[in-house]
Design a protein around this motif. Structure first.
Motif, PDB file in Angstrom:
ATOM      1  N   SER A 121      15.228 -25.013  17.212  1.00  0.00           N
ATOM      2  CA  SER A 121      14.945 -25.595  18.520  1.00  0.00           C
ATOM      3  C   SER A 121      14.764 -24.583  19.656  1.00  0.00           C
ATOM      4  CB  SER A 121      16.060 -26.575  18.910  1.00  0.00           C
ATOM      5  OG  SER A 121      17.280 -25.885  19.067  1.00  0.00           O
ATOM      6  N   VAL A 122      14.873 -23.282  19.360  1.00  0.00           N
ATOM      7  CA  VAL A 122      14.681 -22.255  20.392  1.00  0.00           C
ATOM      8  C   VAL A 122      13.593 -21.299  19.931  1.00  0.00           C
ATOM      9  CG1 VAL A 122      15.731 -20.336  21.645  1.00  0.00           C
ATOM     10  CG2 VAL A 122      17.078 -22.379  21.184  1.00  0.00           C
ATOM     11  N   MET A 123      12.576 -21.122  20.776  1.00  0.00           N
ATOM     12  CA  MET A 123      11.504 -20.157  20.480  1.00  0.00           C
ATOM     13  C   MET A 123      11.477 -19.115  21.589  1.00  0.00           C
ATOM     14  SD  MET A 123       8.397 -22.630  19.086  1.00  0.00           S
ATOM     15  CE  MET A 123       7.326 -21.892  20.232  1.00  0.00           C
ATOM     16  N   ILE A 124      11.457 -17.859  21.225  1.00  0.00           N
ATOM     17  CA  ILE A 124      11.338 -16.752  22.172  1.00  0.00           C
ATOM     18  C   ILE A 124       9.918 -16.213  21.990  1.00  0.00           C
ATOM     19  CG2 ILE A 124      12.253 -14.530  22.900  1.00  0.00           C
ATOM     20  CD1 ILE A 124      14.312 -16.853  23.096  1.00  0.00           C
ATOM     21  N   VAL A 125       9.105 -16.293  23.040  1.00  0.00           N
ATOM     22  CA  VAL A 125       7.684 -15.992  22.929  1.00  0.00           C
ATOM     23  C   VAL A 125       7.262 -15.000  24.008  1.00  0.00           C
ATOM     24  CG1 VAL A 125       5.385 -17.024  22.974  1.00  0.00           C
ATOM     25  CG2 VAL A 125       7.287 -18.331  22.063  1.00  0.00           C
ATOM     26  N   ASP A 126       6.369 -14.067  23.644  1.00  0.00           N
ATOM     27  CA  ASP A 126       5.745 -13.145  24.600  1.00  0.00           C
ATOM     28  C   ASP A 126       4.329 -13.631  24.873  1.00  0.00           C
ATOM     29  OD1 ASP A 126       6.834  -9.942  23.184  1.00  0.00           O
ATOM     30  OD2 ASP A 126       7.952 -11.487  24.227  1.00  0.00           O
ATOM     31  N   VAL A 127       3.905 -13.513  26.120  1.00  0.00           N
ATOM     32  CA  VAL A 127       2.505 -13.753  26.466  1.00  0.00           C
ATOM     33  C   VAL A 127       2.055 -12.575  27.318  1.00  0.00           C
ATOM     34  CG1 VAL A 127       0.883 -15.254  27.680  1.00  0.00           C
ATOM     35  CG2 VAL A 127       2.795 -16.260  26.430  1.00  0.00           C
ATOM     36  N   ASP A 128       0.991 -11.917  26.911  1.00  0.00           N
ATOM     37  CA  ASP A 128       0.441 -10.797  27.686  1.00  0.00           C
ATOM     38  C   ASP A 128      -0.511 -11.371  28.733  1.00  0.00           C
ATOM     39  OD1 ASP A 128      -0.746  -8.573  28.756  1.00  0.00           O
ATOM     40  OD2 ASP A 128      -1.227  -7.642  26.825  1.00  0.00           O
ATOM     41  N   CYS A 129      -0.062 -11.375  29.970  1.00  0.00           N
ATOM     42  CA  CYS A 129      -0.836 -11.993  31.057  1.00  0.00           C
ATOM     43  C   CYS A 129      -2.027 -11.150  31.491  1.00  0.00           C
ATOM     44  CB  CYS A 129       0.078 -12.243  32.263  1.00  0.00           C
ATOM     45  SG  CYS A 129       1.320 -13.506  31.940  1.00  0.00           S
ATOM     46  N   THR A 130      -2.108  -9.920  30.988  1.00  0.00           N
ATOM     47  CA  THR A 130      -3.231  -9.066  31.379  1.00  0.00           C
ATOM     48  C   THR A 130      -4.363  -9.132  30.361  1.00  0.00           C
ATOM     49  OG1 THR A 130      -2.302  -7.132  30.246  1.00  0.00           O
ATOM     50  CG2 THR A 130      -1.684  -7.468  32.565  1.00  0.00           C
ATOM     51  N   ALA A 131      -4.142  -9.810  29.253  1.00  0.00           N
ATOM     52  CA  ALA A 131      -5.164  -9.861  28.193  1.00  0.00           C
ATOM     53  C   ALA A 131      -5.475 -11.310  27.851  1.00  0.00           C
ATOM     54  CB  ALA A 131      -4.655  -9.095  26.972  1.00  0.00           C
ATOM     55  N   ASP A 132      -5.389 -11.624  26.579  1.00  0.00           N
ATOM     56  CA  ASP A 132      -5.755 -12.958  26.097  1.00  0.00           C
ATOM     57  C   ASP A 132      -4.894 -14.078  26.689  1.00  0.00           C
ATOM     58  OD1 ASP A 132      -7.682 -11.795  24.514  1.00  0.00           O
ATOM     59  OD2 ASP A 132      -6.395 -11.698  22.737  1.00  0.00           O
ATOM     60  N   GLY A 133      -3.715 -13.745  27.175  1.00  0.00           N
ATOM     61  CA  GLY A 133      -2.816 -14.772  27.706  1.00  0.00           C
ATOM     62  C   GLY A 133      -3.017 -15.062  29.180  1.00  0.00           C
ATOM     63  N   ALA A 134      -3.998 -14.452  29.817  1.00  0.00           N
ATOM     64  CA  ALA A 134      -4.206 -14.609  31.260  1.00  0.00           C
ATOM     65  C   ALA A 134      -4.344 -16.074  31.672  1.00  0.00           C
ATOM     66  CB  ALA A 134      -5.415 -13.807  31.719  1.00  0.00           C
ATOM     67  N   GLN A 135      -5.079 -16.829  30.903  1.00  0.00           N
ATOM     68  CA  GLN A 135      -5.290 -18.236  31.235  1.00  0.00           C
ATOM     69  C   GLN A 135      -3.980 -19.020  31.127  1.00  0.00           C
ATOM     70  OE1 GLN A 135      -8.360 -20.141  28.939  1.00  0.00           O
ATOM     71  NE2 GLN A 135      -8.467 -21.913  30.293  1.00  0.00           N
ATOM     72  N   THR A 136      -3.195 -18.740  30.112  1.00  0.00           N
ATOM     73  CA  THR A 136      -1.900 -19.399  29.939  1.00  0.00           C
ATOM     74  C   THR A 136      -0.985 -19.070  31.112  1.00  0.00           C
ATOM     75  OG1 THR A 136      -2.100 -19.318  27.542  1.00  0.00           O
ATOM     76  CG2 THR A 136       0.116 -19.603  28.421  1.00  0.00           C
ATOM     77  N   CYS A 137      -0.949 -17.805  31.502  1.00  0.00           N
ATOM     78  CA  CYS A 137      -0.094 -17.379  32.607  1.00  0.00           C
ATOM     79  C   CYS A 137      -0.506 -18.032  33.914  1.00  0.00           C
ATOM     80  CB  CYS A 137      -0.121 -15.860  32.737  1.00  0.00           C
ATOM     81  SG  CYS A 137       0.643 -15.042  31.324  1.00  0.00           S
ATOM     82  N   GLN A 138      -1.798 -18.128  34.130  1.00  0.00           N
ATOM     83  CA  GLN A 138      -2.299 -18.779  35.340  1.00  0.00           C
ATOM     84  C   GLN A 138      -1.883 -20.251  35.345  1.00  0.00           C
ATOM     85  OE1 GLN A 138      -6.547 -18.576  35.828  1.00  0.00           O
ATOM     86  NE2 GLN A 138      -6.468 -19.304  37.938  1.00  0.00           N
ATOM     87  N   LYS A 139      -2.022 -20.911  34.213  1.00  0.00           N
ATOM     88  CA  LYS A 139      -1.666 -22.326  34.082  1.00  0.00           C
ATOM     89  C   LYS A 139      -0.171 -22.541  34.335  1.00  0.00           C
ATOM     90  CE  LYS A 139      -1.651 -25.977  30.578  1.00  0.00           C
ATOM     91  NZ  LYS A 139      -1.880 -26.259  29.172  1.00  0.00           N
ATOM     92  N   MET A 140       0.656 -21.585  33.931  1.00  0.00           N
ATOM     93  CA  MET A 140       2.104 -21.693  34.080  1.00  0.00           C
ATOM     94  C   MET A 140       2.597 -21.181  35.432  1.00  0.00           C
ATOM     95  SD  MET A 140       3.460 -23.105  31.477  1.00  0.00           S
ATOM     96  CE  MET A 140       2.120 -24.138  31.020  1.00  0.00           C
ATOM     97  N   GLY A 141       1.684 -20.666  36.252  1.00  0.00           N
ATOM     98  CA  GLY A 141       2.066 -20.208  37.586  1.00  0.00           C
ATOM     99  C   GLY A 141       2.735 -18.847  37.607  1.00  0.00           C
ATOM    100  N   VAL A 142       2.512 -18.042  36.591  1.00  0.00           N
ATOM    101  CA  VAL A 142       3.090 -16.698  36.545  1.00  0.00           C
ATOM    102  C   VAL A 142       2.321 -15.813  37.516  1.00  0.00           C
ATOM    103  CG1 VAL A 142       3.485 -14.675  35.095  1.00  0.00           C
ATOM    104  CG2 VAL A 142       3.865 -16.968  34.159  1.00  0.00           C
ATOM    105  N   GLN A 143       3.050 -15.190  38.445  1.00  0.00           N
ATOM    106  CA  GLN A 143       2.406 -14.342  39.441  1.00  0.00           C
ATOM    107  C   GLN A 143       2.857 -12.889  39.353  1.00  0.00           C
ATOM    108  OE1 GLN A 143       3.108 -16.287  43.174  1.00  0.00           O
ATOM    109  NE2 GLN A 143       1.806 -18.014  42.652  1.00  0.00           N
TER     110      GLN A 143
END
Length: 164
Positions: free
Chosen positions: A17-39
């Protein structure tokens, strides 16, 4: 922070029930980060059941702090009333006490406990307000005493010089 994050990820890699996940907001994860409000980077977000936006994690960035938060907030196995899995002895006792009772009996007990919780929360709020008021008064008095003490020490020094 990255080594602590990776260590936390390793600890929970096989957890259901616990997932620890990395998202690279400068590469392929940029859209995900934008959607999640990561600034800003690094940003840690956590999601509780049913939460699609997530909440910003604002606590310590070392392994021990993140582990404590994860255990307390995310890795919480709930008591299963049917199987009694993950139930503590007091929870099992409550289940057994109400086993065989009608839904009306359970609803009445639930109402009673809900009212008691409201009273406790209200009492806690009042006590906290009283405590904060006392602390503020003490701090003002402490500041005044410290200033007075400093002035008296200066006067004492001056008098000692005058008496020489």
């Amino acid at each position: 922070m990255k080594p602590a994050w990776d260590k936390l990820g390793s600890k929970y890699k096989d957890h259901a029930s616990v997932m620890i996940v990395d998202v690279d907001c400068t590469a392929d994860g940029a859209q995900t980060c934008q959607k999640m409000g990561v600034q800003g980077y690094p940003t840690i977000k956590y999601f509780l059941a049913g939460d699609k936006k997530g909440k910003d994690y604002q606590q310590g960035r070392d392994f021990d702090a993140m582990l404590a938060f994860t255990k307390k907030t995310l890795d919480v196995e709930k008591c299963d009333v049917k199987t009694k899995k993950a139930c503590k002895p007091n929870e099992i006792a409550l289940i057994e006490k109400f086993d065989g009772k009608t839904s009306a009996d359970i609803a009445e007990e639930l109402k009673k406990r809900s009212e008691e919780l409201k009273t406790i929360k209200s009492d806690m709020k009042a006590a906290k307000l009283e405590h904060n008021t006392k602390v503020a008064t003490w701090k003002k008095r402490e500041a005044a005493l410290n200033k007075g003490e400093a002035i008296l020490k200066q006067l004492e020094q001056l008098r000692k010089k005058d008496e020489l």
